[in-house]
Scaffold this motif. Sequence first.
Motif, PDB file in Angstrom:
ATOM      1  N   PRO A 180       0.812  -1.226   0.000  1.00  5.09           N
ATOM      2  CA  PRO A 180       0.000   0.000   0.000  1.00  5.09           C
ATOM      3  C   PRO A 180       0.838   1.265   0.000  1.00  5.09           C
ATOM      4  CG  PRO A 180       0.091  -0.940   2.203  1.00  5.09           C
ATOM      5  CD  PRO A 180       0.767  -1.939   1.291  1.00  5.09           C
ATOM      6  N   TYR A 181       0.256   2.330  -0.547  1.00  7.15           N
ATOM      7  CA  TYR A 181       0.839   3.655  -0.389  1.00  7.15           C
ATOM      8  C   TYR A 181       0.720   4.046   1.081  1.00  7.15           C
ATOM      9  CZ  TYR A 181       1.554   8.689  -0.611  1.00  7.15           C
ATOM     10  OH  TYR A 181       2.034   9.960  -0.414  1.00  7.15           O
ATOM     11  N   LEU A 182       1.806   4.573   1.627  1.00  7.98           N
ATOM     12  CA  LEU A 182       1.804   5.052   3.012  1.00  7.98           C
ATOM     13  C   LEU A 182       2.568   6.354   3.053  1.00  7.98           C
ATOM     14  CD1 LEU A 182       1.190   4.528   6.048  1.00  7.98           C
ATOM     15  CD2 LEU A 182       3.421   3.383   6.172  1.00  7.98           C
ATOM     16  N   TRP A 183       1.898   7.439   3.393  1.00  6.80           N
ATOM     17  CA  TRP A 183       2.550   8.747   3.437  1.00  6.80           C
ATOM     18  C   TRP A 183       3.717   8.689   4.412  1.00  6.80           C
ATOM     19  CZ3 TRP A 183       3.657  12.665   6.905  1.00  6.80           C
ATOM     20  CH2 TRP A 183       4.046  13.888   6.323  1.00  6.80           C
ATOM     21  N   GLY A 184       4.894   9.084   3.938  1.00 12.22           N
ATOM     22  CA  GLY A 184       6.090   9.032   4.764  1.00 12.22           C
ATOM     23  C   GLY A 184       6.665   7.644   4.945  1.00 12.22           C
ATOM     24  N   GLY A 185       6.112   6.657   4.244  1.00 13.55           N
ATOM     25  CA  GLY A 185       6.502   5.267   4.450  1.00 13.55           C
ATOM     26  C   GLY A 185       7.828   4.909   3.802  1.00 13.55           C
ATOM     27  N   ASP A 186       8.614   4.105   4.513  1.00  8.30           N
ATOM     28  CA  ASP A 186       9.895   3.635   4.011  1.00  8.30           C
ATOM     29  C   ASP A 186       9.934   2.124   3.839  1.00  8.30           C
ATOM     30  OD1 ASP A 186      11.405   6.096   3.744  1.00  8.30           O
ATOM     31  OD2 ASP A 186      11.310   6.231   5.930  1.00  8.30           O
ATOM     32  N   GLY A 187       8.773   1.455   3.926  1.00  4.15           N
ATOM     33  CA  GLY A 187       8.690   0.051   3.586  1.00  4.15           C
ATOM     34  C   GLY A 187       8.968  -0.930   4.704  1.00  4.15           C
ATOM     35  N   PRO A 188       8.812  -2.213   4.396  1.00  3.50           N
ATOM     36  CA  PRO A 188       8.955  -3.269   5.406  1.00  3.50           C
ATOM     37  C   PRO A 188      10.300  -3.281   6.113  1.00  3.50           C
ATOM     38  CG  PRO A 188       7.884  -4.125   3.445  1.00  3.50           C
ATOM     39  CD  PRO A 188       8.337  -2.745   3.110  1.00  3.50           C
ATOM     40  N   ALA A 189      11.382  -2.921   5.413  1.00  2.00           N
ATOM     41  CA  ALA A 189      12.697  -2.920   6.052  1.00  2.00           C
ATOM     42  C   ALA A 189      12.767  -1.913   7.193  1.00  2.00           C
ATOM     43  CB  ALA A 189      13.793  -2.628   5.024  1.00  2.00           C
ATOM     44  N   ALA A 190      11.903  -0.898   7.121  1.00  2.00           N
ATOM     45  CA  ALA A 190      11.839   0.116   8.182  1.00  2.00           C
ATOM     46  C   ALA A 190      10.703  -0.175   9.163  1.00  2.00           C
ATOM     47  CB  ALA A 190      11.658   1.503   7.575  1.00  2.00           C
ATOM     48  N   GLY A 191      10.101  -1.354   9.035  1.00  2.22           N
ATOM     49  CA  GLY A 191       9.015  -1.718   9.937  1.00  2.22           C
ATOM     50  C   GLY A 191       7.688  -1.103   9.575  1.00  2.22           C
ATOM     51  N   GLU A 192       7.532  -0.670   8.308  1.00  2.00           N
ATOM     52  CA  GLU A 192       6.294  -0.034   7.866  1.00  2.00           C
ATOM     53  C   GLU A 192       5.647  -0.847   6.755  1.00  2.00           C
ATOM     54  OE1 GLU A 192       7.294   4.582   8.901  1.00  2.00           O
ATOM     55  OE2 GLU A 192       8.083   3.788   7.025  1.00  2.00           O
ATOM     56  N   ASP A 193       4.331  -0.736   6.633  1.00  2.00           N
ATOM     57  CA  ASP A 193       3.592  -1.581   5.695  1.00  2.00           C
ATOM     58  C   ASP A 193       3.778  -1.196   4.240  1.00  2.00           C
ATOM     59  OD1 ASP A 193       2.542  -3.064   7.790  1.00  2.00           O
ATOM     60  OD2 ASP A 193       0.731  -1.832   7.951  1.00  2.00           O
ATOM     61  N   GLY A 194       4.127   0.057   3.970  1.00  2.00           N
ATOM     62  CA  GLY A 194       4.211   0.498   2.584  1.00  2.00           C
ATOM     63  C   GLY A 194       5.175   1.654   2.418  1.00  2.00           C
ATOM     64  N   PHE A 195       5.055   2.312   1.265  1.00  2.00           N
ATOM     65  CA  PHE A 195       5.930   3.419   0.884  1.00  2.00           C
ATOM     66  C   PHE A 195       5.105   4.596   0.398  1.00  2.00           C
ATOM     67  CE2 PHE A 195       8.564  -0.330   0.045  1.00  2.00           C
ATOM     68  CZ  PHE A 195       9.838   0.045   0.445  1.00  2.00           C
ATOM     69  N   ASP A 196       5.696   5.786   0.482  1.00  2.32           N
ATOM     70  CA  ASP A 196       5.195   6.865  -0.365  1.00  2.32           C
ATOM     71  C   ASP A 196       6.092   6.901  -1.607  1.00  2.32           C
ATOM     72  OD1 ASP A 196       7.526   8.171   0.417  1.00  2.32           O
ATOM     73  OD2 ASP A 196       6.510   9.706   1.597  1.00  2.32           O
ATOM     74  N   CYS A 197       5.834   7.837  -2.516  1.00  2.00           N
ATOM     75  CA  CYS A 197       6.496   7.782  -3.820  1.00  2.00           C
ATOM     76  C   CYS A 197       8.009   7.897  -3.716  1.00  2.00           C
ATOM     77  CB  CYS A 197       5.922   8.847  -4.756  1.00  2.00           C
ATOM     78  SG  CYS A 197       6.187  10.566  -4.233  1.00  2.00           S
ATOM     79  N   SER A 198       8.485   8.870  -2.939  1.00  2.00           N
ATOM     80  CA  SER A 198       9.930   9.082  -2.858  1.00  2.00           C
ATOM     81  C   SER A 198      10.600   8.077  -1.929  1.00  2.00           C
ATOM     82  CB  SER A 198      10.226  10.509  -2.402  1.00  2.00           C
ATOM     83  OG  SER A 198       9.593  10.789  -1.158  1.00  2.00           O
ATOM     84  N   GLY A 199       9.850   7.534  -0.963  1.00  2.00           N
ATOM     85  CA  GLY A 199      10.400   6.474  -0.133  1.00  2.00           C
ATOM     86  C   GLY A 199      10.714   5.245  -0.954  1.00  2.00           C
ATOM     87  N   LEU A 200       9.845   4.951  -1.923  1.00  2.00           N
ATOM     88  CA  LEU A 200      10.061   3.804  -2.794  1.00  2.00           C
ATOM     89  C   LEU A 200      11.281   4.010  -3.685  1.00  2.00           C
ATOM     90  CD1 LEU A 200       9.135   1.101  -4.037  1.00  2.00           C
ATOM     91  CD2 LEU A 200       7.696   2.429  -5.591  1.00  2.00           C
ATOM     92  N   THR A 201      11.402   5.163  -4.319  1.00  2.00           N
ATOM     93  CA  THR A 201      12.532   5.387  -5.220  1.00  2.00           C
ATOM     94  C   THR A 201      13.851   5.431  -4.461  1.00  2.00           C
ATOM     95  OG1 THR A 201      12.036   7.775  -5.149  1.00  2.00           O
ATOM     96  CG2 THR A 201      11.202   6.527  -7.030  1.00  2.00           C
TER      97      THR A 201
END
Length: 292
Positions: A180-201
């Motif tokens: 899922p998109y998650l505002w401010g998200g840095d993904g599973p490696a950071a303990g979060e469920d998803g990413f925002d656009c720049s977190g993913l890139t």
Amino acid sequence: MLSTLTGQGASSPSRTAMEDIPPENYALYTAAAGTCPGLDWTVLAAIGKVESDHGRSPLDGVTNGTNHKGARGPMQFLQPTFDEVVTEHPPPPGESQPPSPYNLHDATYAAATYLCDSGARNGENLPGALFTYNRADWYVADVLTQATQYQSATTIGDDNDASPIALQAINYAQGQLGLPYLWGGDGPAAGEDGFDCSGLTRAAYETAGIPIPRVAQDQYNAGPHIPEDQLQPGDLVFYGTPDDIHHVGLYIGADQMIHAPRTGELIQIAPYRYAGDDFAAATRPSTSQRQG
């Protein structure tokens, strides 16, 4: 053309796929996918992997009985669902008469039909079709991730001129499809469920050893900027104005990008240009910044 997960052509198998998938299963996945326009065989293979390790799992409900939810067979169908699918769309003649959810042939064709009728036809809504198959966001993400791992990297975007560094970034981003998109998200490696656009890139390029800034505006400012007619797989594509960048995606070739669109949507592949867009520019993260 959309990604090979939702496109018109069959993708080539990766080394992982050839080492993991039994030949009989591979043949059935590719044959059954051909009955649904736009459905790539890797999606069926990913379901087979996630549901039963291609029929090798010793858990209840794979070769006999049911699991705790009543599902059975290598593709884990509820019996009423399976019966409804094969009644409306009988599979090609196989080893079982009547068709059985425990039979790999029957179950694979039934899965292809079920996905096709649920939104996978011509890539209309593959995540939605997978959610219908198993109503859990984690399941959609797991299947899409597994499917991309079964694809040869050289088929990404139907464009084979990606640099090794770009392929590393793209392969990572493909592995996040369905999260899922998650505002401010840095993904599973950071303990979060998803990413925002720049977190993913940023995360994608970190896997290739290239540090880039965290937010889209700073990524844009970091450059170097390149002409749009010179886009290559791995380039970052930005939207907004030079002083107000609001979105970034990862270009993968064939006019497609991987991006995390907005709240309520999943990480997905989509055209990088679309009606009414405010495309600003593209950059190519510098290999001179590579770590290690």
